[in-house]
Scaffold this motif. Structure first.
Motif, short mmCIF file in Angstrom:
data_model
loop_
_atom_site.label_atom_id
_atom_site.label_comp_id
_atom_site.label_asym_id
_atom_site.label_seq_id
_atom_site.Cartn_x
_atom_site.Cartn_y
_atom_site.Cartn_z
N MET A 1 -22.66 -56.36 59.54
CA MET A 1 -22.90 -56.17 58.03
C MET A 1 -21.83 -56.25 57.52
O MET A 1 -21.79 -56.74 56.13
CB MET A 1 -23.47 -54.80 57.97
CG MET A 1 -25.05 -54.47 58.52
SD MET A 1 -26.18 -55.52 57.63
CE MET A 1 -26.50 -54.29 56.17
N SER A 2 -20.71 -55.63 57.92
CA SER A 2 -19.53 -55.60 56.83
C SER A 2 -18.69 -57.10 56.55
O SER A 2 -18.21 -57.38 55.77
CB SER A 2 -18.37 -54.68 57.39
OG SER A 2 -18.07 -54.78 58.64
N LYS B 1 -19.94 -62.48 51.47
CA LYS B 1 -20.77 -62.36 50.00
C LYS B 1 -19.82 -61.96 48.98
O LYS B 1 -19.68 -62.77 48.04
CB LYS B 1 -21.80 -61.16 50.29
CG LYS B 1 -22.61 -60.98 48.99
CD LYS B 1 -23.96 -61.92 49.07
CE LYS B 1 -24.72 -62.37 47.70
NZ LYS B 1 -25.35 -63.60 47.74
N ILE B 2 -18.71 -61.28 49.10
CA ILE B 2 -18.07 -61.15 48.11
C ILE B 2 -16.94 -62.38 47.96
O ILE B 2 -16.61 -62.63 46.82
CB ILE B 2 -16.86 -59.76 48.43
CG1 ILE B 2 -17.94 -58.56 48.17
CG2 ILE B 2 -15.90 -59.50 47.45
CD1 ILE B 2 -17.12 -57.36 48.75
N LYS C 1 -20.59 -59.70 56.92
CA LYS C 1 -21.55 -60.42 55.58
C LYS C 1 -21.34 -60.09 54.40
O LYS C 1 -21.13 -60.84 53.58
CB LYS C 1 -22.91 -59.86 56.09
CG LYS C 1 -23.70 -61.35 56.53
CD LYS C 1 -25.07 -60.89 56.88
CE LYS C 1 -25.65 -61.69 57.95
NZ LYS C 1 -26.77 -60.79 58.51
N ARG C 2 -20.67 -58.64 54.08
CA ARG C 2 -20.60 -58.17 52.98
C ARG C 2 -19.24 -58.89 52.42
O ARG C 2 -19.24 -59.35 51.25
CB ARG C 2 -20.28 -56.67 52.86
CG ARG C 2 -20.28 -56.16 51.30
CD ARG C 2 -20.29 -54.52 51.38
NE ARG C 2 -21.58 -54.11 51.78
CZ ARG C 2 -21.85 -52.88 52.82
NH1 ARG C 2 -20.44 -52.32 52.92
NH2 ARG C 2 -22.77 -52.45 53.19
N LYS D 1 -22.88 -52.81 62.63
CA LYS D 1 -22.39 -52.41 61.34
C LYS D 1 -21.25 -53.40 61.16
O LYS D 1 -20.75 -54.02 59.95
CB LYS D 1 -21.66 -51.07 61.62
CG LYS D 1 -22.43 -50.05 60.64
CD LYS D 1 -21.39 -48.72 60.71
CE LYS D 1 -22.42 -47.74 59.94
NZ LYS D 1 -21.78 -46.34 60.29
#
Ligand code: NA
Ligand code: NA
Lengths: 434, 199, 311
Positions: free
Chosen positions: B23-24, B30-31, B26-27, B20
């Motif tokens: 993932m965050s 991305k943002i 990466k998020r 997890k």
């Protein structure tokens, strides 16, 4: 002087090892400043101050304008039109590239803007028409220097004002060398490509068909053809400065690309803008660190010391001129063209005047040399910039570049140096200088 | 968008750690990336619009607003330095070089790139440090711009941000290049074990 | 930079009073047997005058001759204030050695880690019109309407030319020549004779508004100056004082020399009539001076009013 040589060697090694040009200069400047015991903190300040200058604003605008034109379909139509004239001649498009650089030189005073605006339009097109990619890149790099020879030219303004000369006369002095160099590059382009069968050449057409083709391409290019008219018109009618004209070009190109030629959508306009900003960034990085390195060298009076060493060799007027040429070339390698112009005016102008050389003649010598310094390896910011625009590694375009420089620019330096009439003819004719 | 290279590389390095937190991260990345892109579009197009508006104002309004010059330089500086940062991320800095001409061993090529990334990181950090020092000097002095009366720190912040981006992406690049170097070494071992002696 | 070398710099060329002054200082300092050797840079190889100003604040350049850059403190716009003095004699009394202004300036510089050893006069600044423009504005605001005038990048400069009725265009120096040649601007303000001479081939008329007295500063970085050995500092001070006296004596002749060169070159040099001059002055006193008062305060402006002889 040893520190200087070591720093230069480090820069060359880093450049050869494919370290980005910007950071090679950065390392060289750091090393040099640290070894000479100077304060490093001023380097960044200087880079920042120069980057904050107005003169550079034209760069991002011409890059953005050039990319939007290329992606939006404006350039293609413009070039279709041009090709309807020269498409039947082997090397025709190359000659057009050189001429466009010369013409662009008449509106802009900086080589980097010429590469940004013309390189990204002409290089892909030449490659599409089957030109060797190295030749296409080298041609743009070498011709970009014409922007310094054909007025207006920011380094020439700086040189004249610093040297107390008439700016107008200095401008006039490089026009004939500039036109000659344009012709030489066109000729070399034709000669290099004369047997290159990979270049697409359309079969000859009867006059009527050819004229019909031209008319059709001209009709298709209507809005695109307005573009140069707007840019040149805005500048020569005094409506806008070249920087402002670049912004006008962007604002004109956006709706034409979005709504008329439909080469762009709102979404791809964003992508194109990002690409333009990134390209601007990669070019500015080179300039930023070049300014820094240039300042580090000047602060330690490196150019002056080089001059003292080399000028002590002889007191023959022509030998000194030759040495000064060499020095100008060296200086063109290690400092940016604006600093080079200042240094030429404060270090060499008094020397050549004492030798009885006409200062306006010398202005032309400085012009051709600073131009050459910008594209002659190892420290050749304009050359790498063209490579960056073409996305080619140096080994792909270094040979054609050296061929163009050795057969074109270098002889021109000699001619300008030893035939004063070439640079003095126009200033005498039009301004009545002695 | 040409961001695949780096993402691809980091993917292969981390694809077994898909938890997890990853993932965050990466998020967030991305943002951050989208924010950067939006900023670049804003400064790039904004610059053109602003300068265009200046011409219009000179002819329509008789007495132009001098602040446009300052704002133009502000946008330009952010454009330059955002562009430098992003050019680092996409590895599109202008470079010369003949490595490919004289070196053919992929491991050695990767080694040179790895060392290059280290040199660039260090350089970017050193200049970044001085950029911060200068930026804070300007901010501390509380300088205001002449016409807009905005803090001059806004201008120098562009440079600080640009150097932070460059240094950050170069450091990420060290990691990528290190992995690529190891991969190249594995591969050259597979192809010809004799090459090992050279290194 | 080894031993007792220090960078001493100014950004103008060898024709400029800043250069002559610098040369004189080099002579005087060596005559004082100073162990410090200035490493003299001219012509802007270390950046333009604004940049050199900042580098002196930061201590990169310990000693500089440059103008007051109002982008670092808007009170420095005081140097450009209009119609403070009318002639060279009163200019020297006000701005020159022993005059009241140096103390005022040094108060401002104190916040910037700078000390001004003195001021260097360039001369009265006026306006110029390029070739190809028919109008020669002498009476403001009637003649000024629609004329685009390039001004130095300073709020006060824009204020002045808008008040006079021009359309003020702040423009970087690097674009000025081309702009004058192509007509993007019709003329420029804030031009002392030496700068008109530099761009002579695109100019038609030089209209002697003499709206301000242009003077630069001889600045030293405070930490560097205070860190000098006392005897060396004194030698420098003596050499500087001698140089300043010399500069204020020679400047008028140098300035007039450029005016003469301009006339010989064929540029119309036009004097304002007494009436037009009075009108031009009245506008600045009514608008620009109150504007300045907001920046530097009542006390300073009261002093300026006394100097200029207005109430
Ligand atoms: Na040009
Ligand atoms: Na070079």
């Amino acid at each position: 002087m040893i520190i200087f040589l070591v720093s230069m060697l480090v820069i060359v090694v880093l450049l050869l090892a494919e370290i980005p040009v910007a950071f090679s200069f950065g390392v060289g400047a750091l090393l040099f400043t640290f070894a000479t015991g100077n304060n490093i903190s001023f380097l960044v300040t200087h880079g920042f101050n120069t980057a904050s200058g107005f003169a550079l604003l034209a760069l991002p605008l011409f890059i953005l304008g050039g990319l939007i034109m290329a992606e939006g379909g404006i350039s293609a139509r413009l070039l279709d039109f041009v090709n309807s004239f020269v498409g039947r001649i082997r090397g025709g498009l190359g000659a057009v590239t050189v001429l466009t650089c010369a013409l662009f030189g008449a509106i802009s005073g900086s080589s980097s803007a010429a590469i940004a605006a013309i390189g990204q339009i002409m290089i892909p097109r030449m490659i599409k028409e089957g030109y060797p990619e190295g030749h296409a890149t080298a041609l743009v790099a070498c011709s970009s220097v014409l922007a310094l020879l054909i007025p207006p030219s920011i380094p020439m303004i700086i040189f004249s004002i610093t040297g107390g000369l008439s700016v107008g006369a200095a401008f006039l002095s490089t026009i004939i060398p500039g036109i000659l160099l344009t012709l030489v590059y066109c000729a070399l382009n034709f000669w290099f490509l004369r047997k290159d069968m990979s270049i697409k050449v359309e079969p000859p057409l009867p006059f009527v068909d050819a004229a019909r083709g031209i008319a059709k391409a001209g009709y298709n290019a209507g809005f695109a053809l307005l573009m140069p008219v707007i840019i040149l018109g805005a500048i020569y009618s005094g409506i806008a400065t070249p920087t402002e004209a670049a912004a006008i070009a962007v604002i004109y190109a956006i709706p034409v690309s979005l709504m008329i030629y439909k080469g762009l959508t709102i979404r791809t306009l964003g992508t194109v803008t990002i690409r333009a900003v990134v390209m601007t960034g990669s070019i500015m990085a080179v300039l930023f660190f070049l300014f820094i390195m240039s300042r580090a060298m000047i602060l330690e009076q490196v150019p002056k010391q080089l001059a003292e060493v080399l000028l002590g060799i002889s007191d023959n007027k022509y030998l000194i001129l030759l040495v000064i040429n060499l020095l100008l070339l060296l200086i063109g390698m290690i400092v940016d063209d604006i600093s080079g112009a200042v240094l030429a005016a404060i270090i060499f102008l008094p020397i050549v005047e004492a030798l009885g050389i006409h200062p306006i003649h010398f202005a032309a010598v400085v012009g051709v040399n600073l131009g050459l310094g910008n594209v002659s390896p190892p420290c050749a910011p304009m050359l790498y910039m063209a490579g960056g625009v073409a996305k080619l590694p140096l080994n792909k375009y270094i040979v054609p570049t050296l061929k163009l420089l050795c057969l074109g620019h270098l002889p021109m330096v000699a001619i300008v140096t030893f035939i004063p009439e070439l640079s003095l003819f126009l200033p005498r004719l039009l301004m009545g200088i002695e | 968008m040409k961001t695949k290279n780096l993402e691809g590389a980091s993917l292969s390095a981390q694809d077994d750690l898909l938890d997890k937190t990853n993932m965050s991260i990466k998020r967030i990345a991305k943002i951050f990336d989208i924010l950067l892109q939006i900023s670049m579009i804003f400064t790039g197009l904004g610059l053109a619009v602003l300068i265009f508006a200046q011409v219009i104002m000179r002819y329509v309004l008789e007495s132009p607003f001098a602040g446009t010059e300052e704002a133009a330089i502000l946008l330009a500086l952010w454009t330059y330095f955002l562009g430098m940062g992003y050019a680092t991320k996409e590895r599109v800095h202008i470079h010369g070089g003949i490595v490919n001409l004289i070196v053919s061993d992929p491991f050695k090529i990767q080694l040179i790139r790895f060392v290059g990334s280290i040199i660039c990181s260090i350089t970017a950090c050193i200049f970044g440090y001085y950029a911060c020092k200068y930026g804070f000097f300007v901010i501390e002095k509380g300088r205001m711009s002449l016409y807009l009366h905005w803090p001059k720190g806004l201008w120098s912040a562009g440079m600080i941000f640009g150097f932070v981006l460059m240094a950050g992406y170069f450091i990420l690049q060290i990691v990528t290049d290190f992995n690529a170097m190891l991969d190249a070494k594995k591969q050259s071992k597979l192809i010809s074990p004799s090459l090992k002696k050279d290194c | 930079a080894g031993g007792d070398q220090f960078i001493f710099s100014q950004s103008y060329n060898a024709e400029h009073i800043f250069h002559h002054t610098s040369q004189k200082f080099l002579e005087n300092l060596s005559a004082e047997n100073s162990s410090y050797k200035p490493d003299y840079h001219l012509g802007g190889d270390l950046g333009d005058w604004t940049s050199q100003f900042e580098q002196t604040m930061m201590g990169v350049i310990p000693m500089v001759i440059t103008y007051g850059a109002s982008e670092f403190d808007e009170r420095l716009d005081l140097t450009w204030l209009g119609y403070v003095v009318d002639d060279w004699k009163s200019a020297r009394k006000v701005y020159g050695p022993g005059g009241p202004m140096l103390a005022v300036y040094n108060q401002i510089f104190a916040d910037m880690d700078l000390i001004a050893l003195g001021t260097i006069p360039t001369g009265f600044g006026s306006i110029t019109i390029r070739k190809g423009v028919d109008k020669v504005p002498t009476s403001f605001p009637e003649d000024a309407k629609g004329i685009k005038m390039r001004v130095i990048p300073s709020p006060l400069a824009i204020e002045r030319f808008n008040n006079w009725g021009f359309s003020a265009v702040p423009m970087p120096y690097s674009e000025l020549y081309t702009a004058l040649q192509l007509g993007t601007v019709d003329g420029r303000g804030f031009g002392p004779a030496v700068e008109i001479w530099q761009m002579r081939d695109v100019l038609k008329a030089y209209i002697l508004t003499r709206d301000y007295f242009e003077h630069g500063f001889w600045l030293v970085n405070k930490d560097w100056w205070e860190g000098l050995p006392a005897d060396e500092r004194q030698k420098m001070q003596i050499a500087a004082n001698e140089t300043l006296d010399w500069a204020w004596q020679e400047a008028e002749a140098i300035d007039n020399g450029f005016l003469e060169k301009l006339r010989d070159y064929g540029i119309e040099v036009i004097e304002l009539s007494d009436e037009d001059r009075a009108k031009a002055k009245a506008i600045l006193y009514a608008k620009e001076w109150p504007y300045m008062e907001k920046k530097v305060g009542k006390d300073t402006m009261k002093m300026m009013r006394e100097i200029a002889g207005i109430n």
